[in-house]
Scaffold this active site. Structure first.
Site, short mmCIF file in Angstrom:
data_model
loop_
_atom_site.label_atom_id
_atom_site.label_comp_id
_atom_site.label_asym_id
_atom_site.label_seq_id
_atom_site.Cartn_x
_atom_site.Cartn_y
_atom_site.Cartn_z
N THR A 266 0.83 -1.20 0.00
CA THR A 266 0.00 0.00 0.00
C THR A 266 0.86 1.25 0.00
OG1 THR A 266 -1.66 -1.23 1.24
CG2 THR A 266 -1.90 1.16 1.18
N TYR B 38 4.23 -12.40 6.28
CA TYR B 38 3.14 -12.00 5.39
C TYR B 38 2.90 -13.10 4.34
CZ TYR B 38 0.73 -8.66 2.19
OH TYR B 38 -0.15 -8.00 1.39
N LYS C 283 0.40 -12.18 8.92
CA LYS C 283 -0.60 -11.41 8.18
C LYS C 283 -1.10 -12.38 7.12
CE LYS C 283 -1.51 -7.52 5.12
NZ LYS C 283 -0.95 -6.41 4.32
N ILE D 22 -4.50 -5.92 9.47
CA ILE D 22 -3.56 -4.99 8.86
C ILE D 22 -4.29 -4.46 7.64
CG2 ILE D 22 -1.32 -4.71 7.76
CD1 ILE D 22 -0.27 -6.90 9.60
#
Length: 383
Positions: free
Chosen positions: A125, A211, A239, A278
């Site tokens: 992001t 992640y 995540k 998240i």
């Protein structure tokens, strides 16, 4: 006046960051250089670092990282794992393509005011993959120096090169980040044995969130690998982007998970044992997501955000988010290619969705569809 701090890694004379203090607030200058081992030792011993810079004389102060006690490490880990809402924060740009730190700071101020407990710096992001490593570490340093006492700062220092990930993670911890975000090697995928070796190497550097997002990496982290690396003392949690059923399976086995899917975050938190989320959408409505993560189950609130979330993922992230923040006047309409704005039709649809939650968008005074000509596309970070 400027005062300069030189951060020296443990016995390693390489890639040290300079931070300048302006008006009482530390700012990372982004200057990077390589020292010889001899100079590194001289500075560590308190000797004058005459060769610190070839551009201008600097008053340097050597700072060697002090190892934490076991109690301090446990306390820090518990604080990170307690976070319910972590925002994968947007990186705004100036018209020359460089970071707009004033807008970035304003975004972080608003995040803090509305219940966000941590941020991912330079993630997908935040467009870390469109940054140089100098920019990346500088932004982590800036975030820590300006907000590290108010937010948990998790630097995205992962890479598909283990050597690069280890080096970037060393630098991130040297400038003070609280934890790293580590991804499995993407594009040039490795074997299961390679995954184990990669994660062992990066977790040895310090606390990390692992992640798993196979839609981006092209490779899933298998359950047995996740359960194995979860035993590492520096493992904070996953995540996890493959769905709530898997999150539920992990949490039943004692593995902490944050949802990586905003549309599933409510149920992950309240029905599948997830710690929180998240989030991308929390860049826009942090207060609503804080309520959803911290409060009691609220399926009505979750449902009310479903169309907005769907729109925010109607194109690859962060394209819709960037467009939304620009339409809300929170960041300048500047893009680093290859990202480009949503189409006019998509912006018109998004404007209606944003208007519906406008009162919950901190700092937003007006929502504009915007004309195509208002967007600036930058093909180089250094124009």
């Amino acid at each position: 006046m400027y005062s300069t701090q030189l951060v020296v890694l443990h016995g390693i004379g390489t890639a040290c960051l300079i931070s300048d203090q302006v008006d009482g607030k530390l700012r990372a200058a982004g200057t990077r250089f390589t020292m010889s081992m001899q100079l590194s030792r001289q500075i560590a011993q308190g000797l004058p670092p005459h060769a610190c810079s070839s551009r201008r004389p600097l008053a340097c102060r050597a700072v060697l990282a002090t190892p934490q006690t076991a109690i301090q490490q446990a306390t820090e880990k518990a604080g990170l794992q307690a976070c319910r809402l972590i925002t994968a924060v947007k990186t705004p740009y100036l018209s020359n393509g460089k970071f707009d730190l004033k807008a970035y700071d304003r975004l972080l101020d608003l995040q803090i005011e509305h219940g966000v407990q941590g941020v991912i710096v330079g993630g997908t992001t935040g467009e870390g993959h469109l940054m140089s490593w100098d920019e990346h570490i500088m932004l982590i340093a800036h975030t820590v120096n300006a907000y590290g006492d108010k937010l948990k700062v998790i630097g995205n220092t992962g890479s598909n090169s283990t050597i690069e990930a280890v080096h970037a993670t060393e630098q991130g911890f040297a400038v003070g980040m609280h934890a790293a975000l580590q991804i499995n090697p993407y594009y040039g995928k490795t074997s299961v044995s390679g995954l184990r070796a990669h994660f062992k190497a990066v977790l040895n550097e310090g606390p990390a969130v692992v992640y798993n997002v196979p839609s981006r990496t092209g490779q899933d982290i298998p359950n047995d690998v996740a359960l194995e690396i979860a035993q590492h003392p520096n493992f904070l949690g996953l995540k996890e982007c493959t769905g709530n059923k898997r999150i539920g399976n992990y949490t039943k086995q004692g593995v902490l998970c944050w949802s990586g899917n905003d549309d599933e975050a409510h149920d992950a938190r309240h029905h599948f044992g997830g710690q929180g989320v998240i989030s991308v959408t929390s860049n826009i409505v942090p207060g609503l997501f804080a309520k959803m993560m911290h409060g009691s189950p609220d399926p009505a609130l979750s449902a009310s955000l479903s169309e907005l979330i769907a729109w925010l993922f109607s194109e690859p992230n962060p394209i819709p988010l960037n467009t939304a923040l620009m339409m809300c006047g929170l960041v300048k309409p500047v893009w680093r290619l290859p990202y480009v704005p949503l189409s006019l039709d998509q912006r018109q649809r998004g404007a209606k969705l944003l208007e519906a939650v406008k009162e919950h968008i901190p700092g937003c005074k007006e929502i504009r569809v915007m004309d195509d000509e208002e967007f600036l596309l930058i093909g180089s970070a250094h124009k």
